[in-house]
Design an enzyme around this catalytic site. Structure first.
Site, short mmCIF file in Angstrom:
data_model
loop_
_atom_site.label_atom_id
_atom_site.label_comp_id
_atom_site.label_asym_id
_atom_site.label_seq_id
_atom_site.Cartn_x
_atom_site.Cartn_y
_atom_site.Cartn_z
N LYS A 59 0.85 -1.25 0.11
CA LYS A 59 0.03 -0.02 -0.10
C LYS A 59 0.96 1.27 0.07
O LYS A 59 1.96 1.23 0.48
CB LYS A 59 -0.78 -0.08 1.11
CG LYS A 59 -2.10 0.95 1.29
CD LYS A 59 -2.93 0.86 2.54
CE LYS A 59 -3.93 1.72 2.81
NZ LYS A 59 -4.84 1.32 3.84
N SER A 134 -9.83 1.41 2.81
CA SER A 134 -8.84 2.15 2.15
C SER A 134 -7.94 1.57 1.55
O SER A 134 -7.26 1.95 0.45
CB SER A 134 -8.18 3.09 3.29
OG SER A 134 -7.44 2.64 3.95
N SER A 158 -10.09 -1.43 7.28
CA SER A 158 -9.59 -0.80 5.92
C SER A 158 -8.88 -2.02 4.97
O SER A 158 -8.55 -2.19 3.91
CB SER A 158 -8.68 0.30 6.01
OG SER A 158 -9.50 1.66 5.65
#
Ligand code: GLN
Length: 473
Positions: A59, A134, A158
């Site tokens: 990420k 997210s 997330s």
């Protein structure tokens, strides 16, 4: 044993990497999951391990020395960190190969994957739907079989929510088991590193590789006595599970959609399957009042912490300097232009609840309610091994129906996974079935440090559910 990572051990690593690079580009065309694609990624030099030469995605809020790391924010769109996050360093040492950095909701704030500065990330099963956030890019690329694992972060859910929307496994270990050094902070008391995979065994393998005490992160603890893989095949028949009745009884949802009805009935079916295996599953009660305030408590605490954590984004140390006659004007200009409306709104909430006259009423009270919920859960964990619940009230919503105002989060069933962050509890989402052609998941949560037991329960549930995944389009 279902494991992509172990099954890749016999594959030629050269051809695996070339194949992966091709898939990265195709997937990017379809889902827009990546901020940076590392086209020159080459076979690693780390030590021999289960992850050596296994391609993966990180990420874009994990610092990678010399590699663009943006947090999917315009404020850091050109930021190249001078050091490595511990997670990235551990994966480098294990010989895993980073092939891309994935898009995310800006700084991890959001649950939709529609706010990255590089555009919306779509769900591989249906590109008109969100991947969830997210950790949207990390979830989408694992779902689309680009890589066997990706790293995400989880402050509210997330890792686990996008995993559910994409039909994959999302695991968030006990708070402090994996170092957050070099992870852009959002809300430090809630932030966790998490892993996204296509099987529970793979989550255990990656978890084992990246966990450990770290002198750079004082919240980490020594977990060397916890082996996430070792006990994974322990039988489930002696386990005791519970679910929270307020969350899964149909009568609590007078306006339930057909989708929610299916989610709940499939959940209860699975509970029966577990019981037929000798597992004790019981109902417990957590008051509706407490469940209803979870979003507000989360908002107060996470926005307050974010306000403090993001205060260094002024355009002075990082990012493009703002324009103005003096330093204050320059900072205002930088932040006004750089942050999206969602971030601004949250920073305003954070500043408000931290103001001297509001602190007791909002921030301190939110902490009290957080502690109350955590201590109730701890009470349950004295009697039971884990909590089992559906992950959400629906399948992944349509991109066009989502706005960034946390509207969907009004439903208690869409917010309960935050409890895992309130208590630092290990929590895992596994895919359970398809509803209207889209995947849904089951969430399991256990007492802190009980990660190995949690993963073994998840592994047995995975076997019973026998979720095959589907063809992504
Ligand atoms: N959806 C939550 C939020 O909007 C959770 C985010 C997260 O876990 N990073 O903040």
């Amino acid at each position: 044993m279902k494991s992509e990572i172990l099954s890749l051990s016999n594959v030629s690593k050269e051809s695996l990497l070339n194949e992966t690079k091709k898939k990265v580009l195709e997937h990017q065309e379809k889902c827009n999951s990546f901020v940076t694609i590392l086209e020159n990624a080459s076979l690693g030099e780390g030590k021999e391990s289960k992850l050596s030469n296994i391609p993966y995605v990180l990420k874009d809020n994990f610092s990678t020395k010399g590699i663009l790391t943006t947090g999917s924010s315009n404020t850091l769109k050109d930021y190249i960190p001078p050091y490595n996050s511990t997670v990235y360093q551990k994966l480098l040492d294990a010989g895993a190969i980073l092939v891309a950095k994935s898009s995310m909701d800006e700084f991890g704030m959001g649950g939709s994957g529609i706010t990255p500065h590089t555009g919306v990330v779509c769900n591989p099963y249906d590109t008109s739907l969100i991947a969830g956030g997210s950790s949207c890019g990390s979830a989408a690329c694992v779902c689309d079989k680009v890589v066997p694992f990706a790293i995400g972060s989880d402050t509210g859910d997330s890792v686990r929510k996008p995993a559910a929307y994409c039909g994959i496994v999302g695991y968030k270990p006990t708070y402090g088991m994996i170092s957050r050094y070099g992870l852009f902070p959002f809300a430090s008391s809630l932030d966790h590193v998490g892993v996204l995979t296509r099987s529970v065994v793979d989550a255990a393998i990656v978890g084992n590789a990246i966990k450990g005490i770290d002198s750079h992160d004082m919240t980490t603890f020594d977990s060397s006595s916890i082996d996430l893989e070792k006990e994974i095949e322990e039988p489930i028949s002696t386990r005791k599970l519970f679910y929270i009745k307020e969350l899964v009884r149909l009568e609590n949802y007078p306006n339930a959609s057909e989708e929610l009805k299916s989610i709940l009935s499939q959940f209860h079916e699975f509970i029966k399957t577990l019981q037929s295996q000798g597992v004790l599953v019981e109902e417990v009660s957590l008051s509706r009042e407490l469940l209803d305030v979870i979003p507000s408590v989360y908002t107060c605490i996470s926005c307050a912490e974010a306000t403090s954590n993001l205060s260094n984004l002024t355009g002075i140390l990082f990012g493009e300097p703002g324009v103005g006659k003096n330093v204050v004007e320059q900072m205002i200009d930088h932040r006004t232009k750089g942050f999206s409306p969602l971030i601004k709104r949250r920073l305003i909430i954070g500043s408000y609840v931290l103001q001297k006259e509001n602190q007791e009423k909002y921030f301190v009270n939110a902490q009290r309610v957080r502690n109350r919920i955590v201590s109730i859960m701890k009470g349950f964990f004295q009697k039971y091994d884990a909590c089992i619940l559906p992950c959400a009230s629906s399948v992944a919503p349509k991109i066009k129906d989502v706005n960034d105002k946390m509207k969907r989060e009004s439903s208690i069933l869409d917010n309960h996974m935050v409890i895992g962050n309130f208590g630092g509890f290990p929590s895992i989402t596994i895919p359970s079935s398809f509803i209207n052609g889209m995947p849904v998941g089951i969430n399991l949560t256990a007492e802190i440090m009980e990660d190995a037991k949690l993963l073994s329960i998840a592994y047995q549930c995975e076997k019973l559910l026998d979720f095959k995944g589907g063809e992504t389009k």
